[in-house]
Scaffold this motif. Structure first.
Motif, mmCIF file in Angstrom:
data_model
loop_
_atom_site.group_PDB
_atom_site.id
_atom_site.type_symbol
_atom_site.label_atom_id
_atom_site.label_comp_id
_atom_site.label_asym_id
_atom_site.label_seq_id
_atom_site.Cartn_x
_atom_site.Cartn_y
_atom_site.Cartn_z
ATOM 1 N N ARG A 34 0.818 -1.220 0.000
ATOM 2 C CA ARG A 34 0.000 0.000 0.000
ATOM 3 C C ARG A 34 0.849 1.266 0.000
ATOM 4 N NH1 ARG A 34 -2.754 -3.967 2.656
ATOM 5 N NH2 ARG A 34 -4.951 -4.204 2.062
ATOM 6 N N ALA A 35 2.148 1.124 0.087
ATOM 7 C CA ALA A 35 3.022 2.302 0.103
ATOM 8 C C ALA A 35 2.977 3.019 -1.236
ATOM 9 C CB ALA A 35 4.460 1.874 0.418
ATOM 10 N N VAL A 36 3.243 4.306 -1.225
ATOM 11 C CA VAL A 36 3.324 5.073 -2.469
ATOM 12 C C VAL A 36 4.699 4.859 -3.084
ATOM 13 C CG1 VAL A 36 1.683 6.804 -1.692
ATOM 14 C CG2 VAL A 36 4.129 7.127 -1.243
ATOM 15 N N ALA A 37 4.789 5.097 -4.383
ATOM 16 C CA ALA A 37 6.057 4.894 -5.091
ATOM 17 C C ALA A 37 6.257 6.001 -6.107
ATOM 18 C CB ALA A 37 6.074 3.534 -5.785
ATOM 19 N N GLU A 38 7.509 6.308 -6.368
ATOM 20 C CA GLU A 38 7.844 7.301 -7.383
ATOM 21 C C GLU A 38 7.396 6.847 -8.768
ATOM 22 O OE1 GLU A 38 11.908 9.255 -9.208
ATOM 23 O OE2 GLU A 38 11.850 8.764 -7.068
ATOM 24 N N ARG A 39 7.472 5.541 -9.013
ATOM 25 C CA ARG A 39 7.082 4.979 -10.307
ATOM 26 C C ARG A 39 6.331 3.679 -10.046
ATOM 27 N NH1 ARG A 39 9.142 3.548 -15.682
ATOM 28 N NH2 ARG A 39 7.311 2.500 -16.557
ATOM 29 N N THR A 40 5.214 3.483 -10.726
ATOM 30 C CA THR A 40 4.436 2.250 -10.597
ATOM 31 C C THR A 40 4.286 1.601 -11.972
ATOM 32 O OG1 THR A 40 3.203 3.059 -8.678
ATOM 33 C CG2 THR A 40 2.225 1.239 -9.917
ATOM 34 N N ILE A 41 4.534 0.305 -12.027
ATOM 35 C CA ILE A 41 4.297 -0.482 -13.238
ATOM 36 C C ILE A 41 3.113 -1.387 -12.962
ATOM 37 C CG2 ILE A 41 5.201 -2.302 -14.742
ATOM 38 C CD1 ILE A 41 7.995 -1.182 -14.271
ATOM 39 N N ASP A 42 2.091 -1.308 -13.804
ATOM 40 C CA ASP A 42 0.943 -2.200 -13.685
ATOM 41 C C ASP A 42 1.265 -3.483 -14.440
ATOM 42 O OD1 ASP A 42 -1.439 -3.503 -13.448
ATOM 43 O OD2 ASP A 42 -2.627 -2.011 -14.530
ATOM 44 N N ALA A 43 1.464 -4.576 -13.695
ATOM 45 C CA ALA A 43 1.848 -5.860 -14.290
ATOM 46 C C ALA A 43 0.670 -6.828 -14.358
ATOM 47 C CB ALA A 43 2.993 -6.474 -13.491
ATOM 48 N N GLU A 44 -0.547 -6.291 -14.408
ATOM 49 C CA GLU A 44 -1.741 -7.130 -14.520
ATOM 50 C C GLU A 44 -1.617 -8.049 -15.732
ATOM 51 O OE1 GLU A 44 -5.042 -8.851 -13.439
ATOM 52 O OE2 GLU A 44 -4.600 -6.949 -12.406
ATOM 53 N N GLY A 45 -1.765 -9.368 -15.501
ATOM 54 C CA GLY A 45 -1.662 -10.346 -16.574
ATOM 55 C C GLY A 45 -0.251 -10.702 -16.979
ATOM 56 N N LEU A 46 0.747 -10.166 -16.278
ATOM 57 C CA LEU A 46 2.144 -10.396 -16.640
ATOM 58 C C LEU A 46 2.883 -11.149 -15.534
ATOM 59 C CD1 LEU A 46 2.982 -6.861 -18.088
ATOM 60 C CD2 LEU A 46 2.301 -8.917 -19.365
ATOM 61 N N ILE A 47 3.983 -11.760 -15.923
ATOM 62 C CA ILE A 47 4.872 -12.466 -15.001
ATOM 63 C C ILE A 47 5.954 -11.509 -14.515
ATOM 64 C CG2 ILE A 47 6.521 -14.376 -14.759
ATOM 65 C CD1 ILE A 47 3.622 -15.299 -15.103
ATOM 66 N N VAL A 48 6.231 -11.555 -13.224
ATOM 67 C CA VAL A 48 7.361 -10.809 -12.652
ATOM 68 C C VAL A 48 8.365 -11.841 -12.157
ATOM 69 C CG1 VAL A 48 8.102 -9.137 -10.927
ATOM 70 C CG2 VAL A 48 5.801 -8.959 -11.939
ATOM 71 N N ALA A 49 9.545 -11.839 -12.743
ATOM 72 C CA ALA A 49 10.567 -12.855 -12.442
ATOM 73 C C ALA A 49 11.908 -12.179 -12.197
ATOM 74 C CB ALA A 49 10.683 -13.837 -13.609
#
Length: 574
Positions: A39-54
């Motif tokens: 829930r923390a705020v971030a300078e940059r956010t990437i929406d990885a909906e439907g994607l793999i993070v590896a």
């Protein structure tokens, strides 16, 4: 304090082989600091909906030693999710090197690895002499991926012995100086020491490279130096010239591994080339035997065939023939005009009959393009896609009822970028699968940065994900990612990379598991001085993150260069 980067709503495949899970990944100061529902705020956010993070992929067998000087991105590796490479393999390196020998070293890399001499001389600000000075240079260079480096045997031998290195055994004084240089290299951060016994590795004069002249006792001494420090990997290019030669090489290598206790790596392949080659399973049984004897031994394997690549813009199998040679010297537009002439084509087809016949001499990608034998058109594929299901020239020749050379000319005239693929080793996909499945092999053998117009191995990571995971379903995605990340990080003792874990460095790749794949290669003239190379990008990778910064988005560079020099576990604090 907020986060620098938040990757939200992705499916995490963490590199351990464990089942995937949905979650967010938070990054601060280049490291992963939080995983889960963030829930923390971030300078940059990437929406990885439907994607793999590896974890970012790790490639331990590259030859980026020269390219790092002019290519901030680290292509072609960077396009395939690779965030860390190890260079200086097989004894080939640019340090140590005296100023007087720089061009000769460059020509050696051209002869063995097809890295153009003109590109190196134009693109390198060659200010170092010793290996520590070279590492300091790499450390300073702006780079978008991480680099580790071996000290190379051939370079070291030439530095200490001069031209004697190409013909004579080392004296005791030579050995003392080489051992001191290896010790110094490990202490400043070399990942280890590399060498080669491969018969395909030759100088510009077609003589054995310096490491092949060395006695095994010299190898014992130099690897033993790493043993005294309890640090460093020994990587070696194997002798695969025939079955007996390979058995002798492996037996002696086992002795080195058992007596020194250092981790040892060599390339595992399946080959029909050479004098009565051993079955591909021989190497896998050998790895198990070495483990039982107390050795730490790894086989490095690729994820597909190792190929010679031909095209109108690079090499063709017929370039050595006189009539062909005259035409191939012309600009491409003029070549195409000549090739379109029926009388010229008839001459070129007739000349093919005089090519050298195939023999049992083992050829790598270098000799297969610069000293080719008459093609086996049943083993020469017309690249139409990247799924290992292309037609052969022989098949098209039979369908069209035209000579194979006519077929290749016609395809080249239709498409300047038409690529022809000649598998040299690992021709059988089932053999590749068997090697990949063995627990003592590493999925890492790209040669990225080398053979720039002769081979195209730097896409092995996306090939594994697209072909072996999605098409063949031979591995789960979790298994494949582990092979490309944690397994390689563990082998090179990169203890803060290779997993999506809090406290680990934020080297990450975000991709679409349904779309990730290599793109078709093209020949470009984008090296320093306008030298040519094969370029192969990838599809389906949304973002690559190195040390917490996004370096690529949808395959395009962001211009950021957060890559670092990775120093081995034997490094002493500065």
């Amino acid at each position: 304090m907020g986060l620098d980067l938040l990757i939200r709503n992705g499916t995490v495949v963490d590199g351990s082989g464990a089942a995937r899970f949905r979650g967010d990944v938070g990054v601060k100061n280049g490291s992963i600091v939080e995983i889960g529902r963030i829930r923390a705020v971030a300078e940059r956010t990437i929406d990885a909906e439907g994607l793999i993070v590896a974890p970012g992929f790790i490639d331990g067998h590259t030859h980026m030693d020269a390219q790092v000087a002019w290519d901030r991105m680290g292509s072609c590796s960077c396009w395939h999710g690779v965030t860390t490479v190890i260079m200086g393999n097989c004894g080939f390196a640019l340090a140590p090197c005296t100023p007087q020998e720089r061009e000769w070293f460059a020509r050696c890399l051209t002869a063995v690895e097809d890295i153009p001499t003109e590109a190196m001389m134009a693109g390198i600000d060659w200010t170092w002499e010793t290996f520590p000075e070279y590492l300091a240079t790499v450390d300073r260079l702006p780079k978008a991926i991480n680099y580790g480096a071996y000290i190379g045997h051939s370079a070291l031998r030439m530095y200490v012995m001069g031209k004697r290195a190409l013909s004579e055994p080392a004296t005791e004084d030579d050995l003392t100086r080489m051992a001191a240089a290896v010790r110094e290299a490990i202490r400043v951060g070399a990942m280890g020491f590399s060498s080669s016994r491969a018969t395909t590795h030759v100088t510009p004069d077609d003589t054995p490279v310096a490491s092949r002249i060395a006695a095994w006792s010299e190898v014992d001494r130099l690897v033993g130096t790493m043993a005294e420090l309890n640090a460093g990997v020994f990587q070696v290019g194997p002798d695969t010239s025939g079955g007996e030669a390979q058995r002798k090489f492996l037996a002696r290598l086992k002795q080195v591994a058992v007596e020194t206790g250092r981790p040892v790596m060599f390339g595992t392949i399946s080959s029909r080339q050479g004098d009565r080659p051993n079955p591909w399973t021989y190497q896998l049984d050998y790895l198990d035997d070495c483990a039982a004897a107390g050795a730490r031994m790894w086989g490095q394997t690729t994820t597909r065939s190792i190929n010679a690549i031909f095209s109108l813009k690079s090499y063709l199998p017929f370039d050595v023939l006189p009539a062909w040679r005259q035409i191939r010297r012309l600009p491409l537009a003029e070549q195409k005009q000549r090739l379109a002439d029926p009388a010229t084509r008839r001459q070129l087809v007739a000349e093919e009959a005089g090519m050298k016949p195939r023999d049992n001499v083992f050829q790598g990608g270098g000799a297969a393009t610069t000293d080719p034998r008459k093609p086996d058109y049943g083993n020469l594929y017309v690249m139409k896609g990247v799924d290992w299901n292309d037609p052969t020239v022989a098949q098209l020749s039979a369908q069209l009822r035209r000579h194979p050379v006519e077929v290749m000319i016609a395809l080249g005239l239709e498409n300047d970028n038409q690529v022809f693929v000649q598998p040299l080793v690992n021709e059988d996909p089932e053999h590749v699968l068997g090697m990949l499945r063995h627990p003592r092999t590493l999925a890492t053998f790209s040669d990225s940065g080398a053979h720039v117009c002769q081979e195209m191995g730097s896409s092995l990571q996306t090939h594994l994900l697209s072909y072996w995971v999605r098409v063949r379903q031979a591995f789960t995605l979790e298994e494949a990612v582990r092979k490309l990340t944690f397994d390689n990080a563990s082998a090179w003792e990169l203890n803060d990379r290779g997993l999506v874990r809090a406290g680990y460095r934020a080297d990450l790749v975000v991709f679409d598991e349904k779309r990730v794949r290599p793109a078709m290669p093209t020949v470009e003239t984008d090296l320093p001085g306008g030298a040519r190379r094969l370029v192969q990008k990838a599809e389906g990778i949304a973002a690559t993150i190195v040390n917490g910064q996004v370096t690529l988005e949808q395959g395009e560079t962001t211009g950021r260069t957060p890559g670092v020099l990775l120093r081995g576990p034997g490094a002493r604090p500065a």
